[in-house]
Design a protein around this motif. Structure first.
Motif, PDB file in Angstrom:
ATOM      1  N   GLU A  97      29.880 -15.328 -12.867  1.00  0.00           N
ATOM      2  CA  GLU A  97      30.947 -15.219 -13.884  1.00  0.00           C
ATOM      3  C   GLU A  97      31.708 -16.534 -14.007  1.00  0.00           C
ATOM      4  O   GLU A  97      32.022 -16.989 -15.112  1.00  0.00           O
ATOM      5  N   ASP A  98      32.015 -17.150 -12.873  1.00  0.00           N
ATOM      6  CA  ASP A  98      32.755 -18.419 -12.909  1.00  0.00           C
ATOM      7  C   ASP A  98      31.860 -19.549 -13.441  1.00  0.00           C
ATOM      8  O   ASP A  98      32.329 -20.433 -14.173  1.00  0.00           O
TER       9      ASP A  98
ATOM     10  N   SER B 164      37.413 -20.214 -14.127  1.00  0.00           N
ATOM     11  CA  SER B 164      36.972 -18.960 -13.516  1.00  0.00           C
ATOM     12  C   SER B 164      36.908 -17.916 -14.623  1.00  0.00           C
ATOM     13  O   SER B 164      37.408 -18.143 -15.732  1.00  0.00           O
ATOM     14  N   ALA B 165      36.319 -16.754 -14.292  1.00  0.00           N
ATOM     15  CA  ALA B 165      36.201 -15.685 -15.284  1.00  0.00           C
ATOM     16  C   ALA B 165      37.582 -15.252 -15.771  1.00  0.00           C
ATOM     17  O   ALA B 165      37.728 -14.723 -16.859  1.00  0.00           O
TER      18      ALA B 165
ATOM     19  N   SER C 252      30.144 -17.842  -8.173  1.00  0.00           N
ATOM     20  CA  SER C 252      29.824 -16.553  -8.801  1.00  0.00           C
ATOM     21  C   SER C 252      29.297 -16.800 -10.215  1.00  0.00           C
ATOM     22  O   SER C 252      29.748 -17.718 -10.912  1.00  0.00           O
TER      23      SER C 252
END
Ligand code: FCB
Length: 448
Positions: free
Chosen positions: A237-238, A303-304, A235
Motif C-alpha cells: 500500500e505504501d 504512505s497509504a 508494504s
C-alpha cells in the motif's frame, strides 16, 4: 564548521550560478508599459498572500539591476539564471512587442556579458499576462500558441547573447498548485482544469522550442521541479502511494517531455479529468531539448494514509525536509529511466529565519544545506549523470509567492526598508567554493 566539499569534486567545465525570477525581484509593475500579470491580480485578493504583500516593489531590481549584476559578478559565479516577464514584452499577452520592456532585458543581458556572466533566461516563471487569464489562462489551448509567439519575440531580440533559454519554470506549480490546489495564481480548485493547464503548458513549451530553433542556436530546454517519492514502509500500500505521488509530481511532466507519452497508470488514475490531447501533441511536447533543468528542494515520504514527516530529519522554515541524498537518488534515477540531455540543477536552496546583526547575517543551516546538496550533485556526476551546472536559489531574498516576504531564500540578505543588500555567511561560503579559495569558517548561531 569546515567544509567537506570543494570545486575539484565537480566535473571540468561545471557551471556555478545563482537564480532569481522576474516577479519575485523586479518591482516596477506599472512602469514602461508593463501589463498586469496574474500575480498582480492574485496579490490584490484578500487572504491570498500570507503578509498581504505583493511584488510591486520587491527588490526594486528594475532600477538596481546594474549593482545587482555587480553583486553577482563579485560572488565569483559564471552564470545568472533570470526570468523574463511576459507582460513587459507583450502587455496583453498577444500582438506587437512593447519595445521598452524588451529594452530592459536587452540591457540586462548586455550587462551580464560585460561582467563575464553567461545569461540563462527563463521565459515563463509564472507571470502570465492577466488578459490571457481572462480568456482561460493555461486551461485554454490558445495560450500555448500565444506563448510560442512570445518566445519567438524574445529570441528574435536577445538572440544568441543568451546562452540558454528555458521555456517554463516548474509547470507542476503553474498547473496543479495554481489550478487544483489553489495556492498560486489564479487560485482555482479544479483538477480537470489543472490537467488541461499542465497539457497546454507542455504543448506551449514544445511549440516555443520549435519556434526558437529557427531563430537562435542557443541551448533550449525546460525546468521541472522534481520531488522524489519514497514509500514509508515496504508494504504494498505504501509502495503504491509513493508510485502515485511520483506519477503525479514527476512522471506526469517528465514522460511527455522525454518520452512523448503520459504515464499509463496516472492516465487511468485521473479518470475523466485527463486532458484533451490532440493528435501530434505529444510529438510536440517531446521535441528535442538541449538540456533539462531540475529544481530540487526536498522529497516526499508517502504512505497509504498520506504523507509522512520523518521525525529524525531537520526541516527548513518552509517545513521542507532537508534530504540531500534525494538529489543524488533523483539524478541517478533520471539517468537510468530516461534518455537524458545534459542536466542542470536550476534551483536548490533553503529558507531560514535570518537576522541582520551588526556583524552580518549568520546562516549556518543554509551553509549546511548547500554543502550537502552540492556534495549530492558531485556524487551524481561521479556516478555518470551528465549534470553540467548548479544554480543556487536564490541570489537574494525576494517575494516568496504566497508567503510574501516572510521567507528568505537569499545568499544575500535584503533589508526591505532601504533595499540594502548584505552578503550572508552562505554567500561568502558559496563564493569561496566556486572560486576555489578556502571556505571561511562559518559562525554557528547561538544555541546551535
Ligand atoms: C520554486 C520556485 C522559486 C522559488 C522557490 C523557493 O518552486 O521556482 O520561484 O519560489 O521555489
Amino acid at each position: 564548521m569546515t567544509s567537506t566539499i570543494d570545486r575539484q569534486q565537480f566535473p571540468h567545465g561545471f557551471t556555478f550560478g545563482v537564480a532569481t525570477s522576474s516577479y519575485q525581484i523586479e518591482g516596477a509593475t506599472r512602469l514602461d508599459g508593463r501589463g498586469q500579470s496574474i500575480w498582480d491580480t492574485f496579490c490584490r485578493e484578500p487572504g491570498r498572500i500570507l503578509d498581504g504583500s505583493s511584488g510591486d516593489v520587491a527588490c526594486d531590481h528594475y532600477h538596481r539591476w546594474e549593482t545587482d549584476l555587480d553583486l553577482i559578478r563579485d560572488l565569483g559565479v559564471s552564470a545568472y539564471r533570470f526570468s523574463i516577464a511576459w507582460p513587459r514584452v507583450q502587455p496583453g499577452g498577444r500582438g506587437a512587442a512593447n519595445e521598452k520592456g524588451l529594452d530592459f532585458y536587452d540591457r540586462l543581458v548586455d550587462g551580464m556579458l560585460a561582467r563575464g556572466l553567461a545569461p540563462y533566461a527563463t521565459l515563463y516563471h509564472w507571470d502570465l499576462p492577466q488578459e490571457l487569464q481572462d480568456e482561460g489562462g493555461w486551461a485554454s489551448r490558445d495560450t500555448a500558441h500565444r506563448f510560442a509567439e512570445y518566445a519567438a519575440i524574445v529570441a528574435g531580440r536577445l538572440g544568441d547573447r543568451v546562452r540558454s533559454y528555458a521555456t517554463l519554470n516548474e509547470p507542476w506549480c503553474s498547473s496543479i498548485l495554481s489550478y487544483q490546489i489553489g495556492e498560486h495564481a489564479p487560485g482555482l480548485r479544479d483538477r480537470r482544469l489543472a490537467l488541461a493547464a499542465a497539457h497546454h503548458l507542455l504543448l506551449g513549451h514544445g511549440l516555443a522550442v520549435h519556434a526558437m530553433r529557427e531563430l537562435v542556436s542557443a541551448d533550449l530546454g525546460i525546468v521541472l521541479n522534481l520531488n522524489p517519492a519514497y514509500p514509508a514502509s515496504d508494504s504494498p500500500e505504501d509502495v503504491l502511494a509513493a508510485r502515485l505521488s511520483d506519477g503525479a509530481f514527476n512522471r506526469w511532466f517528465l514522460d511527455p517531455v522525454l518520452r512523448g507519452e503520459y504515464p499509463a497508470d496516472m492516465w487511468e488514475a485521473y479518470g475523466a479529468d485527463v486532458p484533451d490531447v490532440h493528435e501530434g501533441d505529444l510529438a510536440v511536447t517531446s521535441g528535442k531539448i538541449d538540456f533539462l533543468g531540475v529544481n530540487y528542494y526536498s522529497r516526499s515520504v508517502d504512505s497509504a494514509r498520506g504523507q509522512v514527516r520523518p521525525t529524525e530529519s531537520s526541516y527548513t522554515q518552509m517545513g521542507w525536509e532537508v534530504y540531500p541524498q534525494g538529489l543524488t537518488d533523483l539524478l541517478v534515477r533520471l539517468e537510468n529511466d530516461y534518455t537524458l540531455p545534459p542536466v542542470f540543477v536550476t534551483e536548490n536552496g533553503a529558507a531560514y529565519p535570518d537576522e541582520l546583526g551588526a556583524d552580518g547575517v549568520h546562516d549556518p543551516e543554509r551553509v549546511r544545506y548547500f554543502e550537502g546538496h552540492l556534495a549530492a550533485v558531485a556524487e551524481a556526476a561521479r556516478q555518470g549523470v551528465p549534470v553540467k551546472g548548479y544554480f543556487a536559489w536564490s541570489l537574494m531574498d525576494n517575494f516568496e509567492w504566497a508567503h510574501g516576504y516572510s521567507k528568505r531564500f537569499g545568499l544575500v540578505y535584503v533589508d526591505y526598508g532601504n533595499q540594502r543588500r548584505v552578503l550572508k555567511d552562505s554567500a561568502l561560503w558559496y563564493r569561496a567554493l566556486v572560486t576555489g579559495t578556502p571556505t571561511p569558517v562559518v559562525v554557528e548561531r547561538a544555541g546551535d
